[in-house]
Design an enzyme around this catalytic site. Sequence first.
Site, PDB file in Angstrom:
ATOM      1  N   SER A 152     -43.937  -3.512 105.205  1.00 48.68           N
ATOM      2  CA  SER A 152     -45.098  -2.977 105.909  1.00 48.68           C
ATOM      3  C   SER A 152     -44.822  -1.512 106.234  1.00 48.68           C
ATOM      4  CB  SER A 152     -45.401  -3.803 107.154  1.00 48.68           C
ATOM      5  OG  SER A 152     -46.611  -3.394 107.747  1.00 48.68           O
ATOM      6  N   HIS A 179     -48.161  -4.292 103.022  1.00 56.45           N
ATOM      7  CA  HIS A 179     -49.355  -4.134 103.849  1.00 56.45           C
ATOM      8  C   HIS A 179     -49.949  -2.743 103.631  1.00 56.45           C
ATOM      9  CE1 HIS A 179     -47.549  -7.210 106.901  1.00 56.45           C
ATOM     10  NE2 HIS A 179     -48.008  -7.790 105.816  1.00 56.45           N
ATOM     11  N   ASP A 272     -44.771 -10.762 110.232  1.00 55.68           N
ATOM     12  CA  ASP A 272     -45.193 -11.342 108.953  1.00 55.68           C
ATOM     13  C   ASP A 272     -44.011 -11.377 107.982  1.00 55.68           C
ATOM     14  OD1 ASP A 272     -46.887 -12.400 107.011  1.00 55.68           O
ATOM     15  OD2 ASP A 272     -47.394 -10.421 106.218  1.00 55.68           O
TER      16      ASP A 272
END
Length: 341
Positions: A152, A179, A272
């Site tokens: 991310s 992401h 995540d």
Amino acid sequence: AVRQRLNVFLQDSFGIECVWEAEDSRGVRFRFQKEPPDLFLLSLELQGERISDLTRDLIRDAPCAILLLEGSSACDVSTVFDCLGQGATDVARLPAHPLTAKPEAWTNLRTRFATLKTLVGRDPGRGLVSTAGDLSGLLDLNSPPIVALGASTGGPKALATILNAFPESFPAAVVIVQHLDAHFYQGLSEWLAHGSRLPVMAVDAPVTLEAGTVYLAARPEHLVISPGDRLSFTREWPELVSRPSIDVLFRSLAEIRGARGVAALMTGMGRDGAEGLLALRRAGFYTIAQDAPSSVVYGMPRVAAEIGAATTVLPLDRIGGRIVEKVQALIGSDRETGTPV
């Protein structure tokens, strides 16, 4: 006038008030020292210095969530990914004509800002992700090993570093969830390909995995793997903040692939990928979490380390080499047992 319209949008959509503005990078640095914000909107057209240098210094001196804003004029895609690599959290597009744009023209910015606000405000709880569909758990030893990577904030630079370590004859298929706003996935795949010996494909439709290719999830839906090494997308789990979700990919991979692969969870905000990495470790994967000093944001890999999801914790510059080592060990084991490779 555009900034005023943006302020109205933030107030109307999220009840957020802008505390200060700056005309150039010098003004940004001055205001950051006086009043560092929780969230910062940074125009990619800001004048004064390289945006990536400014991003790096802001993250180092006063860490906060930074949302890059792409205006009406096209920006250099390498600038976007350099900034993301230095720690910018995400990137969003302004409407082509902000002063006269209809409400639906603000959808991209509204979605990206809502995701950013959620990540900053809270970590999603555990147990949101279940396995991806009705999967068989079949271990297919005729398929190439899979390397699964999740990242991310700060991810583009981390991914580029890891891919640069893979040789041209790399015998595994590489699957990535990063992401990012879907608008920028094609650009990210091209940017990563410049530093990789392997072809990098932006995946926005079902595809069958092949060894020696990098597959980057490129749709705002969850990427999953099904029997036969088939990548596809699902709209299940709409409640998850990040789409695609690293957890969903990792869980589906754990169900299908058994013990033939390596997975790494890199720099990023939130959690995540941590639970999914744990599922992969329990399924027999060799799992890696990036360490704190080399992470731009030590969120996702920190959670992975804390819950025992990582076989090992490594600095970024050692992750690529370790993956190559473990994939070669898998291939060697296949040869010893007479499994086709």
